[in-house]
Design a protein around this motif. Structure first.
Motif, PDB file in Angstrom:
ATOM      1  N   ARG A 192      15.189 -61.983 -24.374  1.00 24.02           N
ATOM      2  CA  ARG A 192      14.579 -63.251 -23.947  1.00 24.02           C
ATOM      3  C   ARG A 192      13.385 -62.969 -23.026  1.00 24.02           C
ATOM      4  O   ARG A 192      12.315 -63.569 -23.178  1.00 24.02           O
TER       5      ARG A 192
ATOM      6  N   ARG B 102      10.548 -61.722 -25.132  1.00 30.07           N
ATOM      7  CA  ARG B 102       9.943 -62.830 -25.870  1.00 30.07           C
ATOM      8  C   ARG B 102       9.063 -63.690 -24.962  1.00 30.07           C
ATOM      9  O   ARG B 102       7.954 -64.078 -25.324  1.00 30.07           O
ATOM     10  N   GLU B 103       9.550 -63.942 -23.751  1.00 36.83           N
ATOM     11  CA  GLU B 103       8.813 -64.821 -22.840  1.00 36.83           C
ATOM     12  C   GLU B 103       7.603 -64.144 -22.200  1.00 36.83           C
ATOM     13  O   GLU B 103       6.663 -64.831 -21.797  1.00 36.83           O
TER      14      GLU B 103
ATOM     15  N   LEU C 137       5.723 -61.263 -25.997  1.00 33.71           N
ATOM     16  CA  LEU C 137       5.410 -62.056 -27.190  1.00 33.71           C
ATOM     17  C   LEU C 137       4.841 -63.424 -26.864  1.00 33.71           C
ATOM     18  O   LEU C 137       4.103 -64.002 -27.659  1.00 33.71           O
TER      19      LEU C 137
END
Length: 133
Positions: free
Chosen positions: A87, A90-91, A94
């Motif tokens: 997570r 991703r935060e 990405l």
């Protein structure tokens, strides 16, 4: 540089012997008797563009293996921990705003500067771990 250390009138055998000596000092693994990396690595003389591209390629590997080590450090069998790091990846990486410098985003993900340790470990080398970076 090789051209500064090997006399211009050296024979091919002289080049191979010189290369073997250098590789034995830095690689820790013997060369095959027919190998001559210098003979096939002529694209290094293509100018500054090659050097910049090679640096970018290696730097990308440093970042990729260092980022992956964030998952390894928690244990790849720990699904809950992997989800937390995933997570965060991703935060930050990405989901980063393109206007922010990438290393700033990377530091936010890792909580520190990138290092070469994971790349060297993956490549099976511990002889260069003392190098900065």
């Amino acid at each position: 540089a090789l051209h500064a250390r090997l006399p211009m009138n050296s024979t091919e055998e002289g080049l191979r012997q010189f290369e073997r000596k250098i590789i034995a000092e830095v690689m820790g693994t013997p060369q095959h008797e027919l190998e001559c990396w210098t003979c096939i690595f002529d694209h290094i003389f293509d100018g500054e563009v090659y050097a910049a591209n090679e640096y970018s390629y290696v730097w990308g590997q440093v970042l990729a293996w260092d980022a992956f080590s964030a998952f390894e450090e928690l244990g790849l069998d720990d699904d809950a921990a992997i989800a937390v790091v995933g997570r965060r990846f991703r935060e930050t990486i990405l989901g980063a705003d393109a206007s922010r410098p990438f290393l700033e985003v990377y530091r936010e993900f890792r909580g520190r500067e990138p290092t070469t340790a994971a790349l060297l470990r993956h490549k099976g080398s511990s002889t260069l771990e003392h190098c900065p970076g």
